[in-house]
Motif scaffolding. Structure first.
Motif, short mmCIF file in Angstrom:
data_model
loop_
_atom_site.label_atom_id
_atom_site.label_comp_id
_atom_site.label_asym_id
_atom_site.label_seq_id
_atom_site.Cartn_x
_atom_site.Cartn_y
_atom_site.Cartn_z
N ASP A 1 0.80 -1.23 0.00
CA ASP A 1 0.00 0.00 0.00
C ASP A 1 0.83 1.27 0.00
N ILE A 2 2.16 1.14 0.02
CA ILE A 2 3.05 2.30 0.07
C ILE A 2 4.27 2.02 -0.79
N HIS A 3 5.11 3.03 -0.97
CA HIS A 3 6.38 2.85 -1.69
C HIS A 3 7.51 2.97 -0.67
N PRO A 4 8.13 1.85 -0.25
CA PRO A 4 9.21 1.94 0.74
C PRO A 4 10.45 2.60 0.16
N LEU A 5 11.01 3.53 0.90
CA LEU A 5 12.25 4.19 0.52
C LEU A 5 13.44 3.55 1.24
N LEU A 6 13.24 3.20 2.49
CA LEU A 6 14.27 2.50 3.25
C LEU A 6 13.62 1.82 4.45
N VAL A 7 13.93 0.56 4.63
CA VAL A 7 13.58 -0.16 5.85
C VAL A 7 14.91 -0.42 6.55
N HIS A 8 15.03 0.02 7.80
CA HIS A 8 16.33 -0.07 8.46
C HIS A 8 16.14 -0.32 9.95
N VAL A 9 17.25 -0.54 10.64
CA VAL A 9 17.24 -0.74 12.09
C VAL A 9 18.21 0.26 12.72
N HIS A 10 18.16 0.33 14.06
CA HIS A 10 19.20 1.04 14.80
C HIS A 10 20.14 0.01 15.42
N ALA A 11 21.04 0.46 16.29
CA ALA A 11 22.06 -0.45 16.82
C ALA A 11 21.48 -1.51 17.75
N GLY A 12 20.29 -1.30 18.24
CA GLY A 12 19.65 -2.28 19.11
C GLY A 12 19.24 -1.68 20.44
N ASN A 13 18.33 -2.37 21.13
CA ASN A 13 17.75 -1.85 22.37
C ASN A 13 18.56 -2.24 23.60
N ALA A 14 18.96 -1.21 24.35
CA ALA A 14 19.49 -1.42 25.69
C ALA A 14 18.34 -1.14 26.66
N LEU A 15 18.54 -1.47 27.92
CA LEU A 15 17.55 -1.17 28.96
C LEU A 15 17.99 0.06 29.73
N HIS A 16 17.10 1.02 29.85
CA HIS A 16 17.41 2.28 30.54
C HIS A 16 16.45 2.42 31.71
N PHE A 17 17.00 2.50 32.92
CA PHE A 17 16.22 2.46 34.15
C PHE A 17 16.09 3.85 34.78
N GLY A 18 14.86 4.18 35.15
CA GLY A 18 14.67 5.40 35.93
C GLY A 18 15.29 5.28 37.30
N ASP A 19 15.22 4.09 37.87
CA ASP A 19 15.82 3.81 39.17
C ASP A 19 16.10 2.31 39.24
N GLY A 20 17.21 1.92 39.84
CA GLY A 20 17.53 0.51 39.94
C GLY A 20 18.24 0.01 38.70
N THR A 21 18.41 -1.31 38.62
CA THR A 21 19.07 -1.94 37.48
C THR A 21 18.78 -3.44 37.52
N VAL A 22 19.36 -4.19 36.59
CA VAL A 22 19.25 -5.65 36.59
C VAL A 22 20.62 -6.25 36.34
N ASN A 23 20.86 -7.41 36.92
CA ASN A 23 22.11 -8.13 36.73
C ASN A 23 21.89 -9.55 36.21
N THR A 24 20.70 -10.09 36.47
CA THR A 24 20.38 -11.46 36.05
C THR A 24 18.95 -11.50 35.54
N LEU A 25 18.59 -12.62 34.95
CA LEU A 25 17.23 -12.79 34.44
C LEU A 25 16.21 -12.69 35.57
N ALA A 26 16.54 -13.18 36.74
CA ALA A 26 15.61 -13.15 37.87
C ALA A 26 15.23 -11.73 38.27
N ASP A 27 16.10 -10.78 37.98
CA ASP A 27 15.84 -9.38 38.37
C ASP A 27 14.71 -8.74 37.57
N PHE A 28 14.28 -9.40 36.48
CA PHE A 28 13.23 -8.83 35.64
C PHE A 28 11.83 -9.05 36.22
#
Length: 349
Positions: A139-166
């Protein structure tokens, strides 16, 4: 004023009028470009503005563009796809994930473990697979389909070190595949366009957001977060795909020579360059976070290995969902993995 001076003034005015008239005559098409970030965002400064300028120059001014950042033509970010499809805007830059299920093939590049943190490699793989992805863009004319470098996790407070922390965390996700991944990690996904993330973090609506470091620059996230987390060796929690696209009627309104100019400056012609630009801006965002006094950490290899099972479950869910709508998901997944791995290997040599 003597006659010679009057003639000189008249001649200069006539030349100026002729120049303006010639420029106006040369400009045959003016197209709007609409997106959801600020004019200072890398998307506008590294992609949209240089792309528009290159086409204006190549067309000798026959094509011109007007850029409307920050949703200044109205609507909300999830509406950008329908705006370009329906002709409300001639061109948009948006996130396919903002319209869940509309781009089921393209979602393969967002899955955790598929993108290997090099935007160039993934962009080139996308270009190689565009014919297979084409049904997502009828339904459109694509000019570019692209990605960025990838998602990091950014915390307002706290952090994670292991899967259990999620467990129990509320995490902003850019797409439905990202939401599936967050669920598999034991957290609660919160879907929202990225411009809403700063307020969500400051109000505690979410504990963290999945975004790259580069988008944190225009959003000012360094001043709203305390910690950012990557996996071992800088691996990311999936990525987001982006769509730079033109309304079909607007594209078809161009004569063939101008269509060719658009095509010659889009897609494969700029995919690697844009990937490199997104790769290069990422360290700038990391340094911005460090300068703000934030903690930027990488998980240990042992902790990173814990994510294999939830990541695999996310990928399998996509395979099952894609198969329901008639996509040969296993084949597409295999092709994406193979091409990204090969381009990554080539680019690292």
């Amino acid at each position: 004023m003597n006659i010679l001076k009057r003639l000189a003034v008249w001649a200069n005015a006539s030349l100026a009028a002729f120049a303006l008239s010639t420029a106006a005559d040369a400009q045959e098409f003016t197209f709007s470009i609409h997106h959801f970030l600020s004019p200072q965002a890398p998307a506008q400064q590294m992609l949209i503005e240089p792309w528009a300028q290159s086409i204006e120059e190549a067309s000798n001014g026959r094509i011109a563009f007007e850029i409307f950042p920050a949703m200044s033509l109205g609507g909300s970010p999830p509406e950008l796809y329908s705006q370009v499809r329906d002709g409300v805007a001639d061109i948009v830059w948006t996130v396919p994930g903002y319209t869940p299920g509309t781009f089921p093939r393209t979602e393969v590049f967002e899955l955790p473990g598929i993108h290997l943190s090099d935007a160039r490699a993934t962009n080139l793989a996308i270009q190689d697979l565009m014919e297979i992805l084409r049904p997502d863009y009828v339904d459109i004319h694509p000019l570019l389909v692209h990605v960025h470098a990838g998602n990091a996790l950014h915390f307002g407070d706290g952090t994670v070190n292991t899967l259990a922390d999620f467990q129990g965390l509320k995490i902003r996700s850019p797409s439905r595949t990202g939401a599936w991944m967050v669920e598999e990690l034991g957290a609660e996904p919160v879907g929202m366009p990225v411009p809403a993330l700063p307020q969500a973090l400051s109000r505690g609506t979410v504990d963290a957001g999945l975004v790259p470091f580069e988008v944190a620059i225009p959003l000012g996230l360094a001043d709203l977060t305390s910690a950012s987390v990557e996996m071992a060796d800088g691996a990311r929690f999936g990525t987001a795909t982006f769509l730079f696209a033109m309304n079909l009627d607007a594209y078809n309104s161009l004569p063939e020579d101008l269509q060719q100019i658009i095509d010659d400056h889009s897609g494969a012609a700029i995919a690697a360059e844009m990937g490199e630009a997104w790769n290069n801006i990422e360290p700038v965002g990391i340094q911005r976070a460090l300068d703000a006094g934030n903690e930027v950490t990488q998980m240990t290899p042992e902790a990173t290995a814990e994510f294999n099972a939830p990541f695999d479950a996310t990928v399998q869910r996509w395979v099952e969902e894609a198969a329901i709508v008639g996509i040969d998901a296993e084949a597409l997944l295999g092709s994406a993995r193979t091409m990204i791995a090969e381009y990554t290997r080539q680019l690292q040599q």
